[in-house]
Design an enzyme around this catalytic site. Structure first.
Site, mmCIF file in Angstrom:
data_model
loop_
_atom_site.group_PDB
_atom_site.id
_atom_site.type_symbol
_atom_site.label_atom_id
_atom_site.label_comp_id
_atom_site.label_asym_id
_atom_site.label_seq_id
_atom_site.Cartn_x
_atom_site.Cartn_y
_atom_site.Cartn_z
ATOM 1 C CG ASP A 1 -0.131 -0.266 2.570
ATOM 2 O OD1 ASP A 1 0.820 0.045 2.708
ATOM 3 O OD2 ASP A 1 -0.759 -1.014 3.311
ATOM 4 C CG ASP B 1 0.611 5.304 3.922
ATOM 5 O OD1 ASP B 1 -0.347 4.870 3.613
ATOM 6 O OD2 ASP B 1 1.157 4.662 5.032
ATOM 7 C CG ASP C 1 8.139 4.883 13.131
ATOM 8 O OD1 ASP C 1 8.811 4.962 12.305
ATOM 9 O OD2 ASP C 1 7.276 3.826 13.166
#
Length: 477
Positions: free
Chosen positions: A72, A74, A148
């Site tokens: 996927d 983003d 992160d």
């Protein structure tokens, strides 16, 4: 609390000052544009045409640099969620803690987020430091500091074919190093799921967790219990489908994280045959991931919970006047009642798991009519795959399990031949001892004898011995 806030702010400021922007051209990052979703490119192109910045971000960039096709995509932008929604006709804003926009293209969803501002201690947090609400927007550099790990803080512009790197993520990616951005303790307290992600990335990429990043995981492992079940479900599924799940679970156990991510794992492993069943399941799941085949979440959890179902099933069968199928239903109900909320399983997952479990006893019976009915069931193929795991654990006859798998893989003409051959002598010993009807011998449906009317019977009884009925009676009946 004030001291903690100041420390957090200083860490952010230090991390931000330490970042340095690097831009990699196509010849350096070598991303194949053919692996990039056209819809993700369209989102970036459309937002840029409206005067906004827009980049493919996160794990998709990481996988593209490694030469993998991402599952996927983003997109990160400086447009607010409302501005993104106004640009695209089919878009909806979701989320509370982090407001995002889902841009819809048929079955594909491009998740689009607004650049986040650097943490300043004003975000709403719980008593452990986990951020509960964070919708303060910023620029691309502050957004990179909020990511992160360094290997996820990469931004790819598919129009210019450039990768922007603020935290030496490309270097860490090439050296197989998992390194957190900022102070590890602060970042783990903000979102404990990051500890799970560190382990997952290390297992998936065959990487090493950097020393400071690794040092705080075990002391803070208990914070996982504060994470909502829905987020744990998503992260658990990613862990189990990372392509190296067995190694990942071993690392989770070593770090003391396994109880938080899969609360029932130890319970399952204690069941008779539980460890072998899970190891075979995860090994086959890893093989599917490595060959780019899909993995169904319902199937995976059905396999993980099966040893518990078996344990309850044996207890139910031990009760007086019990029968196999009702006992299995009762066992499944008990397990799901205990685990659905803990694992955040949706209703559709529970329903699919039941179908897979309840199909298993039906594989014992092989009569042609029964076989054709079973093939028509929507979860027949998934149940056959599940049967192979049971056979590998010696719960089911391996030859018979292979016959069912061959049947599932065969085209319709071959299926007809297999069922006909079964009727001509391929029956199981169990069916032979029970006796078979003419239907089972031929593989065709047995024609039920036509019922004779009472009028015909009366006429036949009225005929003299050796006589024959009139021509009119023959035509009528």
């Amino acid at each position: 609390m004030l001291k903690k806030t100041i420390k957090q702010y200083v860490n952010r400021l230090f991390a931000s000052n330490k970042s340095s922007r690097k831009v990699y051209r196509q010849a350096e990052h070598k991303i194949d544009l053919r692996l990039v979703s056209r819809n993700a490119i369209k989102v970036c192109e459309t937002l840029q045409s409206h005067g906004y910045q827009a980049y493919i971000v996160g794990g998709a960039v990481r996988d593209l640099i490694l030469g993998f096709e991402p599952k996927d995509f983003d997109v990160a932008t400086n447009a607010t969620p409302e501005q993104v929604r106004n640009v695209f006709r089919r878009a909806r804003i979701i989320g509370r803690r982090f407001r995002l926009v889902h841009v819809l293209f048929g079955s594909e969803v491009i998740e689009t987020s607004t650049f986040r501002a650097a943490s300043n201690g004003t975000q709403s947090t719980d008593e452990h430091g986990r951020i509960l609400n964070d919708n303060v927007f910023g620029d691309i550099e502050s957004d990179a500091a909020r990511r992160d790990f360094t290997l996820n803080a990469l931004y790819y512009d598919p129009i210019q074919e450039e990768v922007i790197d603020y935290h030496n993520g490309v270097a860490d990616l090439r050296s197989h190093t998992v390194r957190i951005i900022g102070d590890p303790e602060v970042r783990y307290r903000e979102d404990p799921v990051r500890m799970l992600r560190a382990v997952r990335f290390a297992a998936k990429l065959d990487a090493t967790i950097e020393a400071k990043t690794h040092a705080q995981i075990k002391p803070l492992a208990k914070l996982i219990s504060n994470v909502p079940h829905s987020r744990l479900f998503d992260e658990t599924l990613k862990l189990l489908t990372c392509g190296n799940a067995l190694n990942c679970l071993k690392q989770l156990r070593a770090e003391g994280l396994h109880e938080g991510i899969i609360p029932l794992l130890d319970l399952v492993l204690k069941q008779e045959g539980g460890q072998k069943f899970i190891e075979i399941t995860l090994d086959r799941t890893d093989q599917r991931i490595r060959t780019n085949r899909p993995v169904n979440a319902s199937f995976l959890y059905a396999a993980i919970l099966w040893p518990l179902v078996q344990a309850y099933y044996r207890k139910e069968l031990a009760k007086p006047h019990s029968h196999p199928m009702p006992a299995l239903v009762e066992a499944a109900n008990k397990v799901l009642a205990e685990q659905v909320s803990k694992l955040a399983l949706q209703k559709r997952h529970s329903a699919e798991m039941r179908e897979i479990w309840f199909t298993q006893p039906r594989f014992e019976k092989r009569t042609p009519r029964f076989i054709w009915r079973l093939i028509e069931q929507p979860y027949f193929r998934a149940a056959c795959d599940f049967l192979q795991i049971r056979a590998a654990c010696h719960e089911f006859d391996s030859v018979l399990a292979q016959w069912w798998m061959d049947l599932a893989n065969a085209p319709n003409d071959e299926r007809v031949r297999m069922v006909e051959a079964l009727g001509q002598g391929g029956r199981t010993a169990q069916n032979k001892t029970k006796g078979t009807s003419g239907e089972e011998k031929t593989g065709a449906r047995k024609r039920r004898p036509r019922r004779r009317s009472s009028r015909k019977k009366w006429q036949d009884d009225a005929q003299p011995s050796g006589g024959s009925a009139s021509s009119s009676d023959s035509r009528e009946h």
